[in-house]
Scaffold this motif. Sequence first.
Motif, PDB file in Angstrom:
ATOM      1  N   GLY A  48       4.544  13.612   4.743  1.00 30.95           N
ATOM      2  CA  GLY A  48       3.522  12.853   5.457  1.00 30.95           C
ATOM      3  C   GLY A  48       3.753  11.364   5.334  1.00 30.95           C
ATOM      4  O   GLY A  48       3.726  10.624   6.313  1.00 30.95           O
ATOM      5  N   SER A  49       4.035  10.936   4.113  1.00 26.31           N
ATOM      6  CA  SER A  49       4.113   9.488   3.945  1.00 26.31           C
ATOM      7  C   SER A  49       5.405   8.923   4.521  1.00 26.31           C
ATOM      8  O   SER A  49       5.441   7.753   4.881  1.00 26.31           O
ATOM      9  CB  SER A  49       3.945   9.103   2.481  1.00 26.31           C
ATOM     10  N   LEU A  50       6.449   9.755   4.652  1.00 28.95           N
ATOM     11  CA  LEU A  50       7.663   9.251   5.306  1.00 28.95           C
ATOM     12  C   LEU A  50       7.369   8.895   6.764  1.00 28.95           C
ATOM     13  O   LEU A  50       7.849   7.885   7.278  1.00 28.95           O
ATOM     14  CB  LEU A  50       8.772  10.302   5.243  1.00 28.95           C
ATOM     15  N   LEU A  51       6.548   9.739   7.403  1.00 28.27           N
ATOM     16  CA  LEU A  51       6.156   9.417   8.779  1.00 28.27           C
ATOM     17  C   LEU A  51       5.422   8.085   8.812  1.00 28.27           C
ATOM     18  O   LEU A  51       5.680   7.231   9.652  1.00 28.27           O
ATOM     19  CB  LEU A  51       5.263  10.524   9.333  1.00 28.27           C
ATOM     20  N   LEU A  52       4.510   7.938   7.844  1.00 26.64           N
ATOM     21  CA  LEU A  52       3.754   6.697   7.768  1.00 26.64           C
ATOM     22  C   LEU A  52       4.712   5.517   7.624  1.00 26.64           C
ATOM     23  O   LEU A  52       4.547   4.478   8.274  1.00 26.64           O
ATOM     24  CB  LEU A  52       2.798   6.762   6.576  1.00 26.64           C
ATOM     25  N   PHE A  63      -2.382  10.566   6.063  1.00 24.62           N
ATOM     26  CA  PHE A  63      -3.662  10.480   5.366  1.00 24.62           C
ATOM     27  C   PHE A  63      -4.382  11.824   5.361  1.00 24.62           C
ATOM     28  O   PHE A  63      -5.058  12.169   4.393  1.00 24.62           O
ATOM     29  CB  PHE A  63      -4.530   9.393   6.001  1.00 24.62           C
ATOM     30  N   ALA A  64      -4.225  12.575   6.444  1.00 29.67           N
ATOM     31  CA  ALA A  64      -4.886  13.874   6.474  1.00 29.67           C
ATOM     32  C   ALA A  64      -4.237  14.820   5.465  1.00 29.67           C
ATOM     33  O   ALA A  64      -4.910  15.651   4.853  1.00 29.67           O
ATOM     34  CB  ALA A  64      -4.818  14.464   7.876  1.00 29.67           C
ATOM     35  N   THR A  65      -2.929  14.675   5.258  1.00 28.85           N
ATOM     36  CA  THR A  65      -2.289  15.486   4.219  1.00 28.85           C
ATOM     37  C   THR A  65      -2.878  15.139   2.867  1.00 28.85           C
ATOM     38  O   THR A  65      -3.182  16.009   2.055  1.00 28.85           O
ATOM     39  CB  THR A  65      -0.776  15.222   4.194  1.00 28.85           C
ATOM     40  N   LYS A  66      -3.036  13.861   2.639  1.00 27.46           N
ATOM     41  CA  LYS A  66      -3.560  13.410   1.352  1.00 27.46           C
ATOM     42  C   LYS A  66      -4.991  13.915   1.163  1.00 27.46           C
ATOM     43  O   LYS A  66      -5.378  14.322   0.078  1.00 27.46           O
ATOM     44  CB  LYS A  66      -3.547  11.882   1.338  1.00 27.46           C
ATOM     45  N   ALA A  67      -5.793  13.845   2.222  1.00 31.63           N
ATOM     46  CA  ALA A  67      -7.184  14.264   2.108  1.00 31.63           C
ATOM     47  C   ALA A  67      -7.333  15.761   2.302  1.00 31.63           C
ATOM     48  O   ALA A  67      -8.441  16.274   2.271  1.00 31.63           O
ATOM     49  CB  ALA A  67      -8.034  13.519   3.144  1.00 31.63           C
ATOM     50  N   ALA A  68      -6.223  16.465   2.524  1.00 28.72           N
ATOM     51  CA  ALA A  68      -6.229  17.919   2.688  1.00 28.72           C
ATOM     52  C   ALA A  68      -7.131  18.381   3.821  1.00 28.72           C
ATOM     53  O   ALA A  68      -7.937  19.283   3.666  1.00 28.72           O
ATOM     54  CB  ALA A  68      -6.601  18.606   1.379  1.00 28.72           C
ATOM     55  N   VAL A  69      -6.988  17.727   4.969  1.00 25.33           N
ATOM     56  CA  VAL A  69      -7.687  18.193   6.162  1.00 25.33           C
ATOM     57  C   VAL A  69      -6.955  19.419   6.700  1.00 25.33           C
ATOM     58  O   VAL A  69      -5.732  19.500   6.588  1.00 25.33           O
ATOM     59  CB  VAL A  69      -7.709  17.083   7.229  1.00 25.33           C
ATOM     60  N   VAL A  70      -7.680  20.333   7.328  1.00 23.60           N
ATOM     61  CA  VAL A  70      -7.178  21.695   7.374  1.00 23.60           C
ATOM     62  C   VAL A  70      -5.762  21.995   7.812  1.00 23.60           C
ATOM     63  O   VAL A  70      -5.064  22.482   7.013  1.00 23.60           O
ATOM     64  CB  VAL A  70      -8.188  22.675   7.937  1.00 23.60           C
ATOM     65  N   PRO A  71      -5.213  21.721   8.870  1.00 20.28           N
ATOM     66  CA  PRO A  71      -3.879  22.364   8.919  1.00 20.28           C
ATOM     67  C   PRO A  71      -2.917  21.774   7.892  1.00 20.28           C
ATOM     68  O   PRO A  71      -1.852  22.322   7.684  1.00 20.28           O
ATOM     69  CB  PRO A  71      -3.399  22.106  10.349  1.00 20.28           C
ATOM     70  N   LEU A  72      -3.275  20.673   7.254  1.00 21.63           N
ATOM     71  CA  LEU A  72      -2.347  20.000   6.347  1.00 21.63           C
ATOM     72  C   LEU A  72      -2.769  20.147   4.879  1.00 21.63           C
ATOM     73  O   LEU A  72      -2.407  19.348   4.037  1.00 21.63           O
ATOM     74  CB  LEU A  72      -2.277  18.507   6.710  1.00 21.63           C
ATOM     75  N   HIS A  73      -3.538  21.182   4.600  1.00 21.31           N
ATOM     76  CA  HIS A  73      -4.110  21.310   3.262  1.00 21.31           C
ATOM     77  C   HIS A  73      -3.273  22.193   2.358  1.00 21.31           C
ATOM     78  O   HIS A  73      -3.613  22.384   1.206  1.00 21.31           O
ATOM     79  CB  HIS A  73      -5.469  21.982   3.398  1.00 21.31           C
ATOM     80  N   ALA A  74      -2.163  22.723   2.899  1.00 26.60           N
ATOM     81  CA  ALA A  74      -1.522  23.859   2.228  1.00 26.60           C
ATOM     82  C   ALA A  74      -1.119  23.589   0.790  1.00 26.60           C
ATOM     83  O   ALA A  74      -1.009  24.506  -0.008  1.00 26.60           O
ATOM     84  CB  ALA A  74      -0.300  24.300   3.038  1.00 26.60           C
ATOM     85  N   GLY A 115      15.438  14.906   7.708  1.00 32.41           N
ATOM     86  CA  GLY A 115      16.551  15.256   6.815  1.00 32.41           C
ATOM     87  C   GLY A 115      16.268  14.848   5.391  1.00 32.41           C
ATOM     88  O   GLY A 115      16.512  15.608   4.450  1.00 32.41           O
ATOM     89  N   SER A 116      15.704  13.656   5.210  1.00 33.24           N
ATOM     90  CA  SER A 116      15.508  13.227   3.831  1.00 33.24           C
ATOM     91  C   SER A 116      14.385  14.006   3.169  1.00 33.24           C
ATOM     92  O   SER A 116      14.367  14.148   1.948  1.00 33.24           O
ATOM     93  CB  SER A 116      15.262  11.726   3.753  1.00 33.24           C
ATOM     94  N   ALA A 117      13.478  14.548   3.981  1.00 30.90           N
ATOM     95  CA  ALA A 117      12.456  15.412   3.381  1.00 30.90           C
ATOM     96  C   ALA A 117      13.094  16.692   2.836  1.00 30.90           C
ATOM     97  O   ALA A 117      12.711  17.180   1.768  1.00 30.90           O
ATOM     98  CB  ALA A 117      11.387  15.751   4.405  1.00 30.90           C
ATOM     99  N   ILE A 118      14.103  17.203   3.574  1.00 31.91           N
ATOM    100  CA  ILE A 118      14.798  18.392   3.069  1.00 31.91           C
ATOM    101  C   ILE A 118      15.540  18.045   1.780  1.00 31.91           C
ATOM    102  O   ILE A 118      15.533  18.800   0.809  1.00 31.91           O
ATOM    103  CB  ILE A 118      15.786  18.923   4.123  1.00 31.91           C
ATOM    104  N   PHE A 148       0.842  -1.203   0.000  1.00 35.45           N
ATOM    105  CA  PHE A 148       0.000   0.000   0.000  1.00 35.45           C
ATOM    106  C   PHE A 148       0.873   1.246   0.000  1.00 35.45           C
ATOM    107  O   PHE A 148       0.686   2.166  -0.782  1.00 35.45           O
ATOM    108  CB  PHE A 148      -0.906  -0.001   1.238  1.00 35.45           C
ATOM    109  N   TYR A 149       1.866   1.248   0.898  1.00 40.47           N
ATOM    110  CA  TYR A 149       2.709   2.435   1.005  1.00 40.47           C
ATOM    111  C   TYR A 149       3.444   2.709  -0.297  1.00 40.47           C
ATOM    112  O   TYR A 149       3.533   3.855  -0.751  1.00 40.47           O
ATOM    113  CB  TYR A 149       3.729   2.262   2.143  1.00 40.47           C
ATOM    114  N   ILE A 150       3.967   1.657  -0.886  1.00 37.21           N
ATOM    115  CA  ILE A 150       4.738   1.847  -2.121  1.00 37.21           C
ATOM    116  C   ILE A 150       3.845   2.448  -3.202  1.00 37.21           C
ATOM    117  O   ILE A 150       4.215   3.406  -3.881  1.00 37.21           O
ATOM    118  CB  ILE A 150       5.351   0.506  -2.571  1.00 37.21           C
TER     119      ILE A 150
END
Lengths: 488, 101, 510, 187
Positions: A168-172, A216-227, C437-440, A131-133
């Motif tokens: 976002g997805s790196l955190l995931l 996922f919130a970044t992907k769905a553009a939920v507000v603080p992450l919608h930029a 770092g890798s994001a940067i 999924f992630y890939i």
Amino acid sequence: MNELILVIVALPLIAAVIASLVHEKSAKSISIIGSAIACLLSILGITTGGTIDRGFHHVFNAPWLPKLGLMFSFGLDGMSSLLVLLTTFLTVIAVIVIPAPKNAVRAYYLSILVAGALTNVAFASLNILLFYIAFEAALIPVLIAIGMFGGGDRSKAAIQFFVFTVIGSLLLLSAIIGLRIATGTFDYLTLKDLVAAGAVDPSLLRWFAIASFIAFATKAAVVPLHAWLGRAYINTPTGMLLLLSGAMAKLGVYGLIRFTLPLGGDFAESLVPLIVTLGAVSVVYGAFVAAAQTDIKAVIAFSSISHMGYIVIGAVVGDDAARSGSVLQMLNHGITTGALFICCDFISRYRGSRQVTALGGIWSDSPLFSRLLLLFTFSSVALPLTNGFVGEFLILLGAFHKFPYQTAIASAGAIGSAVYMLWMIQRSIYGGSKSDASKVISLGVSERSVLLALALMIIGIGVAPSPLLAIASDNGHKVGAAMQPEVK
Amino acid sequence: MSIPLNYYIVLSMILFSLGIAGVTTRRNPILIFMSIELMLNAVNLSLIAFGRYLGDAGGQMLTIFVMAVAAAEVSVGLGILIAIFRTKDNVDVDVLNGLKG
Amino acid sequence: MNFGDIHAAGAPILMAVGGCVVLLTDLASKRSDTRKFGTFLAILFCIASMLCSYTLGGQLRTAFSNGIAVEGLVVTMQILLAAIAAVTIVASSEILQSFHLPKGEYRALILLASAGAMVLVQSLDLVNAFVGIEIMSVAFYVLAGYRRAQAASEEAGAKYFLMGAFVSAILLFGIALIYGSVGLAMKANGLELPQGYSFTNIVTISKAIHQVPGFGTSPLFLLGAVMLIGSLMFKAGVAPFHMVAPDVYQGAPAPIAGFLATTSKVAAFTILMRFFTILAGADTGAAINVVVIGLALLSIIVGNTGAANQKSIKRLFGYSSVAHGGYIVLGLLASLGTESQAAAITAVTFYIVAYAITTIGSFAVVAWLGKDGEDADAISAYRGLGKRNLGAAITLGIFLLSLSGIPLTVGFLTKLGVFMALLSAGGTWVAVVALIGSAIGLYAYLRVISEMFFVDSTQQETSSTDGASKLVAVSAATLVIVMGVFPSQALLPSFEASVTAPPVSGDEVK
Amino acid sequence: MTLQALLSGQGLMFLFFAVAAIASGLLVVILQNPLRAALSLVINLFSVAGLYLSLNAYFLATVQVIVYAGAIMVLFLFVIMLLNMGQANLNTSYRGVRTIIAFSSAIGFGGLMSAVALKGQPDVMLPADAMVTGSSAGSVEGIGKVLYNPNLPWLFAFEWTSFLLLVAVIGAVVLAGKRQQPSEDKA
């Protein structure tokens, strides 16, 4: 039969490869054929069939990199089969209706077909790493499409979009790896069972809940992450935008239902009020920002934040009706927003402008087109008898008794947005033409039939939603059932 | 009464630090290089001292290799420095600033 | 000494002999154009060296009075080093021609540098490691400044030399302190130095660490170990000694920059892996961990931020090499844990191989797009490349995506492997900092992609003729994708069950 | 004990050479004139050679004088003369500062390093059998027997050192050779 999803994914890819090898003229028809067959096949995916494993049908397993725990594991439930269908459908439409840029026809179709196929892999995957890939790899064709074929601000838009979503997805990814180390598997169903049995360290689950929510919130553009959304949507070429807003943004909500809630443990449950609040904020924020726009593409783009806010509320609120409504609304939003973006593309193509102030006179010049546009707008603002109404109503119904304040704020925002949007669309189609080079929007046969088909779907779902709802209810509901008593 | 090993080690570390000080404060590449030679000497001193006090020949063996390496470095290093001085007349290491981002 | 010993040390010997043969052939031939033959000869020796390594197989064998030890990991790295040398010689054949540089010496230096790197890789005794690293470094100094006509190249050579010699001195002091501390500890505890071993042998050091109580935390040893580790990391281009890496890569001709960046990393990280294997599970206090974590995070942050706003693409790759060095060090960090060790060594090895391919390929693109022997160094020269030379743009794009770790390229799997090893060793917050770092770094790479594809340009078609670099770049890009999608078929199995140092037990050492 | 050790004959020898080494080393670091700095380095090398003698490393003391002080430093001096740096750069503006920096950092850093490194390290005196093993180890014969012994690890490194010198020779030839690019000949 289990290989169905493989075929659905592979057909567009094969078509893309062939299309990029043949002459430019036949590239389009090959792309249409490939994606259309995939679309028809994905209707089959809805029907229960093939190997059935813990609520998923058409379960397919094959090794990719078994040492890393990476498997080609696919399976469909009601929600994912609907979303796969939506993706393939939008791919077909995007290829048919939106003409490719003249200088790079093959690259354009390649990017769209690959984006669609990878999105489908993500929707159907039962292996989290797979999924992630797919989730991340699907960004590359979008990046290329925005950067190469996008609007004036495309370079900045592409980089911004890519960097935001990848962070976002790196955190995931880190959370996924953490799960793998703790449990030794990337397999979704196994993980779900383990988490439900309480066999995983809660602090790890907390991290997973936070990280996956951000992704996922970044992907769905939920507000603080919608930029990223505004600049990206406005500059994305319409064909890719159909997929980006219609299908890929849904990956965010899908991920919340599929992964964040079931695998996030108790902490994910405790996140729900926050997510609902953010969803409500998104609804209001989207409405306000949309109201400040004069470019109709921007209006549709920002109203999308608003709609996604609704869908997110429905997805997480923990109510069956709301969740089914949310899944249905994902479908509706894909159809309606897609239709609106297509209309927007027609307007800017024929009228040379998307500014409300420069438009007008479409009603008399192009009667069929403007009536359809009005219908799509109705659906977008969720008037009864359109599909939008069914979804939003179910979400409100389910959410209201759990989070009355947030829901009330959200509905107020939605009504405000609806009024503004109707007013704006009316301004742009009624009245006299304000642009010198006003051209009649003449729809070809294929364009006309696609728009009509979209209109039929909108009304069809609006009038008789129950068959789709039955499928849509086969979703995170089963997931949630493991953890909490059913609310009926 | 013999000298304790630690005396040699302290002496060697002081010489080594002198070399580091030279490398960091000097601007002329040749003088930097001479400071590096100073550091190598300090290393040799400690190696021989360790070897002597361990009754092991390894220290002296290592010293031989260090000397060979020093010789090789000198021949190449001075070659590079002469080459760069022929291009640039200035002798400060600050002049080595053509490479910037 | 017997045939087995020579066989074990055969790979570097063949490279060194190849260097001499190439040099003599070049001297003997009157005609100036011995380009094809010299290249052919050099590659022949590289292939012979690879075959020699390959026939050694994966089992552990020591040779030359335990001065060297060869096993699966070393074999892999030796093959990789020979391949890098061969590819560099191929890729630079046209550049040499257009610069009118001496060719025989060039090829000989590359072969000898690789020989030195191989000696370093296989050495079990720090003396051999030191001699190997010096052969490699001295050749590097000359190669970095090889284009003497160009001030930038000379300057690169001078900077690299001064910094390298300085670090060599530190490395030596580290070895001296380890020598002394191991000797004193063994003597004080009545441990005998076994016949044929020296105090600088890794096995002896390991014995001291594991059998002398409190030795792992004794300050004399720790100071030496930190100096050794730090200076080896400099040789691999890791912060805080990173400042010369971008300078050197910018100044040196592109194929050489690729050669320097990869060979140094392969060699230095392999010996570090060997050194870390014996530290694993030993009580060495926090000092080494702290130093390693600090260096890794510093490199990742400095490398990625430094790359962010570069105007020169070779500098960008220089900073990128610093950052990737940091990720590799993170993997090494995981190899300090006994449980995560096997996974970490596999991950680091895979990372090094993948990084080598990507970097060689990236620099080959820079040479490929060069005009009249000048590298296409300014990032602005890549503006609109997608329209002018789609093939080159896609090739470079693949490398950039791989460097930023996007799935379906090998860069993703390498990062995945390192993070898996790191997280299973318990380094959660370290992993998070590395992710930031890798994001940067992502931004830095995307900028180039954006210049190539997303920005229109009025620049004219560049007529590049460097077919050799093109060949190298395109095949490297293919490998990056193939390894990103099917690594199990390509490489992973060969890293299974690699040992980096002979196990320490009483019998082994007696 | 410490003072006693230093006041013995050997101790006085150590003291003399140690002070000479530090003083000349300091001069290498602070002298502005490269020529004088190089001569100070020669003195430093001689002092260290004297310390080698006190450690029974006779062969290496000789090598130090002949190769290091004799050959390598001559090379340095040659290059300094060649580049006409003998009296160049007499700018002494921050000489005092440099002296302080060099001296304090050397004593401070070196002292700190040794204090840290030798913490808990007992004073090691010469082993009782040192006279036996040590007497021959530093001689040419002793060194040769160890260095060329195939059962000891040094031979391998020794052989590779020859390649190191080969690389150095190639490097020197490449760097000093005629520039082949015609346009650059004037430079």
